[in-house]
Design an enzyme around this catalytic site. Structure first.
Site, PDB file in Angstrom:
ATOM      1  N   MET A  11       0.839  -1.202   0.000  1.00  0.00           N
ATOM      2  CA  MET A  11       0.000   0.000   0.000  1.00  0.00           C
ATOM      3  C   MET A  11       0.876   1.255   0.000  1.00  0.00           C
ATOM      4  O   MET A  11       2.028   1.224   0.417  1.00  0.00           O
ATOM      5  CB  MET A  11      -0.915  -0.011   1.230  1.00  0.00           C
ATOM      6  CG  MET A  11      -1.957  -1.100   1.139  1.00  0.00           C
ATOM      7  SD  MET A  11      -3.031  -1.162   2.560  1.00  0.00           S
ATOM      8  CE  MET A  11      -3.897   0.370   2.390  1.00  0.00           C
ATOM      9  N   ASN A  12       0.307   2.343  -0.471  1.00  0.00           N
ATOM     10  CA  ASN A  12       0.956   3.656  -0.506  1.00  0.00           C
ATOM     11  C   ASN A  12       2.167   3.717  -1.417  1.00  0.00           C
ATOM     12  O   ASN A  12       3.078   4.496  -1.182  1.00  0.00           O
ATOM     13  CB  ASN A  12       1.338   4.115   0.913  1.00  0.00           C
ATOM     14  CG  ASN A  12       0.134   4.352   1.769  1.00  0.00           C
ATOM     15  OD1 ASN A  12      -0.866   4.871   1.304  1.00  0.00           O
ATOM     16  ND2 ASN A  12       0.217   3.948   3.025  1.00  0.00           N
ATOM     17  N   GLU A  84      -6.730  -2.246  -8.294  1.00  0.00           N
ATOM     18  CA  GLU A  84      -7.091  -3.211  -7.237  1.00  0.00           C
ATOM     19  C   GLU A  84      -7.255  -4.623  -7.793  1.00  0.00           C
ATOM     20  O   GLU A  84      -8.205  -5.338  -7.504  1.00  0.00           O
ATOM     21  CB  GLU A  84      -8.352  -2.759  -6.500  1.00  0.00           C
ATOM     22  CG  GLU A  84      -8.265  -1.373  -5.887  1.00  0.00           C
ATOM     23  CD  GLU A  84      -7.225  -1.234  -4.775  1.00  0.00           C
ATOM     24  OE1 GLU A  84      -6.763  -2.255  -4.218  1.00  0.00           O
ATOM     25  OE2 GLU A  84      -6.855  -0.089  -4.449  1.00  0.00           O
ATOM     26  N   GLN A  86      -5.995  -7.335  -7.060  1.00  0.00           N
ATOM     27  CA  GLN A  86      -6.047  -8.438  -6.092  1.00  0.00           C
ATOM     28  C   GLN A  86      -7.466  -8.932  -5.861  1.00  0.00           C
ATOM     29  O   GLN A  86      -7.676 -10.063  -5.449  1.00  0.00           O
ATOM     30  CB  GLN A  86      -5.398  -8.043  -4.756  1.00  0.00           C
ATOM     31  CG  GLN A  86      -6.160  -7.033  -3.928  1.00  0.00           C
ATOM     32  CD  GLN A  86      -5.827  -5.589  -4.255  1.00  0.00           C
ATOM     33  OE1 GLN A  86      -5.153  -5.301  -5.236  1.00  0.00           O
ATOM     34  NE2 GLN A  86      -6.294  -4.677  -3.421  1.00  0.00           N
ATOM     35  N   CYS A 141       9.240   1.463   3.433  1.00  0.00           N
ATOM     36  CA  CYS A 141       8.659   1.077   4.719  1.00  0.00           C
ATOM     37  C   CYS A 141       8.441   2.311   5.593  1.00  0.00           C
ATOM     38  O   CYS A 141       9.291   3.202   5.654  1.00  0.00           O
ATOM     39  CB  CYS A 141       9.588   0.090   5.426  1.00  0.00           C
ATOM     40  SG  CYS A 141       9.049  -0.355   7.093  1.00  0.00           S
ATOM     41  N   CYS A 144      11.277   1.677   8.846  1.00  0.00           N
ATOM     42  CA  CYS A 144      12.740   1.590   8.769  1.00  0.00           C
ATOM     43  C   CYS A 144      13.318   2.252   7.527  1.00  0.00           C
ATOM     44  O   CYS A 144      14.525   2.285   7.364  1.00  0.00           O
ATOM     45  CB  CYS A 144      13.178   0.133   8.823  1.00  0.00           C
ATOM     46  SG  CYS A 144      12.805  -0.799   7.318  1.00  0.00           S
TER      47      CYS A 144
END
Length: 167
Positions: A11-12, A84, A86, A141, A144
């Site tokens: 996501m993002n 989308e 998926q 991420c 991190c």
């Protein structure tokens, strides 16, 4: 020769923004892109492809009773774009392969590959099997700053959905 592309990420990563950009680029060249989004995706309203940056476009809703092949045959687009991915069924992915093979129209599908448990979504599994080209869209991420590889589900819901991309 047209091909079926599956571009996946966490996501993002800007997947919906990429679809909107590609559609815009086709139209700048006086070409037509046919946009699809699954009926289950109603976060910003059914039949809408919306980026978190605020850009939005109408799209054909994919449901069990929608004939994507007929819509593509009638619209005669230069490209088919699907958000989308998926949430697609295996049968819908097979229909997209028929659009590529029989109508010679390139199809680009964006979506998540796996859920927060690292299980493949059924639509993503079919796309991994049938796509001519599979490409990863890189994301960072939240925690991190390395490459995001997973979805993290948590309580606390800072993003409004309780999901974040993580490493």
């Amino acid at each position: 020769m047209a091909q079926l592309y599956f571009r996946y990420s966490t996501m993002n990563a800007g997947k919906s923004t990429e679809i909107l950009k590609i559609a815009h680029n086709y139209e700048e060249q006086n070409k037509h892109a046919l946009l699809f989004t699954p009926a289950i995706d109603d976060r910003f309203g059914r039949g809408k492809i919306t980026s978190r940056m605020g850009f939005q476009r109408d799209a054909q809703i994919i449901s069990s009773d929608v004939d994507m092949m007929r819509l593509a045959r009638e619209a005669k687009p230069d490209c088919v774009l699907v958000d989308e991915g998926q949430f697609l069924t295996r049968e819908q992915v097979v229909t997209l392969t028929r659009i590529v093979d029989q109508l010679n129209i390139p199809v680009i599908v964006y979506g998540l590959k796996n859920d927060y448990r690292n299980h493949l979504f059924s639509g993503s599994e079919a796309l991994l099997l049938f796509a001519d080209k599979v490409e990863e869209v890189k994301a960072v991420c939240w925690y991190c700053t390395k490459k995001a590889t997973m979805l993290l589900k948590y309580k606390g819901n800072v993003t409004g959905r309780g999901w974040r991309s993580s490493n």
